[in-house]
Design an enzyme around this catalytic site. Structure first.
Site, PDB file in Angstrom:
ATOM      1  N   SER A  67       0.911  -1.090  -0.169  1.00 10.53           N
ATOM      2  CA  SER A  67      -0.071  -0.152  -0.163  1.00 10.53           C
ATOM      3  C   SER A  67       0.957   0.879   0.001  1.00 10.53           C
ATOM      4  CB  SER A  67      -0.595   0.152   1.308  1.00 10.53           C
ATOM      5  OG  SER A  67      -1.837   1.656   1.479  1.00 10.53           O
ATOM      6  N   TYR A 104      -1.771  -1.160  10.265  1.00  9.57           N
ATOM      7  CA  TYR A 104      -1.588  -1.884   9.790  1.00  9.57           C
ATOM      8  C   TYR A 104      -1.025  -1.333   8.729  1.00  9.57           C
ATOM      9  CZ  TYR A 104      -3.151  -1.375   4.732  1.00  9.57           C
ATOM     10  OH  TYR A 104      -3.942  -1.357   3.032  1.00  9.57           O
ATOM     11  N   LYS A 134       2.559  -3.628   6.365  1.00 11.52           N
ATOM     12  CA  LYS A 134       2.784  -3.914   4.606  1.00 11.52           C
ATOM     13  C   LYS A 134       4.380  -4.121   5.024  1.00 11.52           C
ATOM     14  CE  LYS A 134      -1.774  -4.437   3.460  1.00 11.52           C
ATOM     15  NZ  LYS A 134      -1.229  -6.264   2.959  1.00 11.52           N
TER      16      LYS A 134
HETATM   17  C1  WQD Z   1      -9.743  10.143   1.540  1.00 13.40           C
HETATM   18  C2  WQD Z   1     -10.057  10.752   1.455  1.00 13.40           C
HETATM   19  C3  WQD Z   1      -9.691  11.200   3.689  1.00 13.40           C
HETATM   20  C4  WQD Z   1     -13.470  10.119   4.302  1.00 13.40           C
HETATM   21  C5  WQD Z   1      -7.042   4.560   3.092  1.00 13.40           C
HETATM   22  C6  WQD Z   1      -5.095   3.655   3.621  1.00 13.40           C
HETATM   23  C7  WQD Z   1      -5.023   2.990   2.876  1.00 13.40           C
HETATM   24  C8  WQD Z   1      -6.244   2.409   2.148  1.00 13.40           C
HETATM   25  C9  WQD Z   1      -7.130   3.189   0.980  1.00 13.40           C
HETATM   26  C10 WQD Z   1      -5.894  -0.075   2.390  1.00 13.40           C
HETATM   27  C11 WQD Z   1      -8.543  11.432   3.004  1.00 13.40           C
HETATM   28  C12 WQD Z   1     -11.326  11.938   2.761  1.00 13.40           C
HETATM   29  C13 WQD Z   1     -12.588  10.008   4.001  1.00 13.40           C
HETATM   30  C14 WQD Z   1     -13.937  10.515   5.013  1.00 13.40           C
HETATM   31  C15 WQD Z   1     -12.956  12.431   3.911  1.00 13.40           C
HETATM   32  N1  WQD Z   1      -5.960   1.039   2.442  1.00 13.40           N
HETATM   33  N2  WQD Z   1     -12.298  10.984   3.799  1.00 13.40           N
HETATM   34  N3  WQD Z   1     -14.471  11.406   4.497  1.00 13.40           N
HETATM   35  O1  WQD Z   1      -6.581   7.062   4.052  1.00 13.40           O
HETATM   36  O2  WQD Z   1      -6.459   8.188   1.927  1.00 13.40           O
HETATM   37  O3  WQD Z   1      -6.144   5.888   1.973  1.00 13.40           O
HETATM   38  O4  WQD Z   1      -7.397   3.528   2.516  1.00 13.40           O
HETATM   39  O5  WQD Z   1      -4.766  -0.115   1.667  1.00 13.40           O
HETATM   40  O6  WQD Z   1      -3.604   2.473   3.100  1.00 13.40           O
HETATM   41  O7  WQD Z   1      -4.773   4.686   4.645  1.00 13.40           O
HETATM   42  O8  WQD Z   1      -8.147   6.736   1.983  1.00 13.40           O
HETATM   43  O9  WQD Z   1     -10.644   6.996   1.078  1.00 13.40           O
HETATM   44  O10 WQD Z   1     -10.395   6.874   3.676  1.00 13.40           O
HETATM   45  O11 WQD Z   1      -9.706   8.307   2.365  1.00 13.40           O
HETATM   46  O12 WQD Z   1     -12.712  13.420   3.985  1.00 13.40           O
HETATM   47  O13 WQD Z   1     -15.785  10.207   5.560  1.00 13.40           O
HETATM   48  O14 WQD Z   1     -11.156  11.358   1.811  1.00 13.40           O
HETATM   49  O15 WQD Z   1      -9.483  12.687   4.558  1.00 13.40           O
HETATM   50  O16 WQD Z   1      -8.265  13.037   2.431  1.00 13.40           O
HETATM   51  P1  WQD Z   1      -7.037   7.212   2.754  1.00 13.40           P
HETATM   52  P2  WQD Z   1      -9.197   7.112   2.824  1.00 13.40           P
END
Ligand code: WQD
Length: 332
Positions: free
Chosen positions: A124, A148, A152
């Site tokens: 990741s 997590y 990885k």
């Molecule tokens: C994306 C953007 C949030 C939810 C994570 C893991 C990564 C991978 C993918 C496993 C950010 C914003 C999110 C919400 C929001 N997982 N957001 N409201 O954090 O980039 O990555 O998931 O492999 O390892 O770290 O993805 O989709 O959670 O967030 O504003 O309800 O959306 O702040 O900017 P992230 P995400």
């Protein structure tokens, strides 16, 4: 050629099994159904009109794994199985270290025992931590901010040590950016139980009326509109990256890491707007505080995957939004 896919009924795993079958590989899936449903097996068969072997079991269970290797000549393994919720890993680190490391070590021991030394590992972009610049290259420093991500990175290091001790291994470490979307049939997709942690599944549930309002976690980041920027990649593009990685490791020994992203960053609000436009639907949102641990922006330089694996993402944000919503509509 026969490929063992651990976690093969999960979100990315199931899409990858579809593409393996489409490319005439034989497939054995092991999945403990912790974060997937057995019915996905039939959906994969419906999409591909091909059969494959499914073993309900845990990758931590050496006996189950040995039985698979005794009964099948496994040419390569794609290892997806593992817990993957960042927030949950902070609350339950021991569960994450035990499961993600134990399953991988058991898998590697059995692979070695049966002289199967070709592996594609699901890593990741989280292993890059907060990047000093963008786009992110595979040579960037590695650091993690949650258990997590640390599992990885630890597994990546274990794989690098294994290769150092035995150059007979062929290992491709694939660092995913943000997987979203679903197969165009709408038969398989991302169906998180309960309240989604990730942005796209949350947007989809708000659009579909299951959840009331999207919380946008902060609008004071150093980005185009203050909201977090990420490199969203269609899950089918990601799956095709695994096919290219399998083709490569079946021909080449060695170990290498590859970014699988589009190279394009989209903010939260840009994704919401694209989703509303392509699906003709309103997504209610409100700006709230930042989420702990989030970074401003993250997007990939995937030129290495293009040069070495011959892979490049093809699908754009509109198709990601359309396919993500189509899956929910088709499975109401
Ligand atoms: C994306 C953007 C949030 C939810 C994570 C893991 C990564 C991978 C993918 C496993 C950010 C914003 C999110 C919400 C929001 N997982 N957001 N409201 O954090 O980039 O990555 O998931 O492999 O390892 O770290 O993805 O989709 O959670 O967030 O504003 O309800 O959306 O702040 O900017 P992230 P995400």
């Amino acid at each position: 050629m026969k490929i063992l896919v651990t976690g093969g009924l999960g979100y990315i795993g199931s899409h990858t099994v579809v593409e393996l079958l489409n490319n005439d590989y034989e497939v054995v899936v092991i999945d403990n159904l912790y974060n997937s449903k057995e019915e996905v097996k039939d959906k994969i068969k419906a999409i591909t009109n091909k059969d494959f072997q499914f073993v309900k079991g845990d990758v931590c269970d050496k006996n189950v794994l040995e039985k698979i290797f005794i009964e099948n000549k496994i040419d390569a393994v794609i290892h997806f199985a593992g817990y993957k919720a960042v927030g949950e890993s902070v609350q339950k680190p021991l569960m994450y270290y035990r499961n993600n490391l134990d399953s991988t070590l058991t898998l590697l021991e059995v692979m070695n025992q049966y002289n199967c030394k070709r592996l594609v590992f699901s890593s990741s972009a989280t292993v890059y931590g907060k990047p000093a610049s963008l786009p992110i290259k595979e040579t960037f420093p590695l650091s993690t901010t949650n258990p997590y991500g640390t599992t990885k990175l630890m597994i990546e290091d274990i794989l690098r040590d294994i290769y150092k001790s035995d150059n007979d291994w062929s290992i491709a470490i694939l660092r995913y950016f943000n997987p979203v979307g679903a197969h165009k049939s709408g038969l398989i997709g991302e169906s998180p139980n309960g309240i989604p942690n990730n942005l796209m599944p949350y947007i989809v549930k708000v659009a579909d009326g299951e959840l009331e309002c999207l919380s946008v976690f902060g609008d004071d980041y150093d980005t185009v509109d203050g909201t977090g920027v990420r490199d969203y990649i269609h899950v089918v593009d990601l799956s095709l990256g695994h096919i290219k990685a399998i083709e490569y490791i079946l021909k080449n020994k060695g170990i290498d890491e590859y970014n699988l992203g589009t190279g394009n960053g989209f903010s939260v609000l840009q994704l919401v707007k694209a989703f509303e436009k392509v699906n003709g639907i309103k997504v209610n949102y409100k700006i709230t505080d930042r989420r702990a641990g989030d970074i401003d922006a993250c997007y990939a330089d995937s030129s290495k995957a293009k040069e070495i694996l011959g892979w490049e993402a093809q699908k754009g944000i509109d198709e990601m939004c359309k396919d993500a919503y189509n899956f929910v509509i088709k499975n109401k």
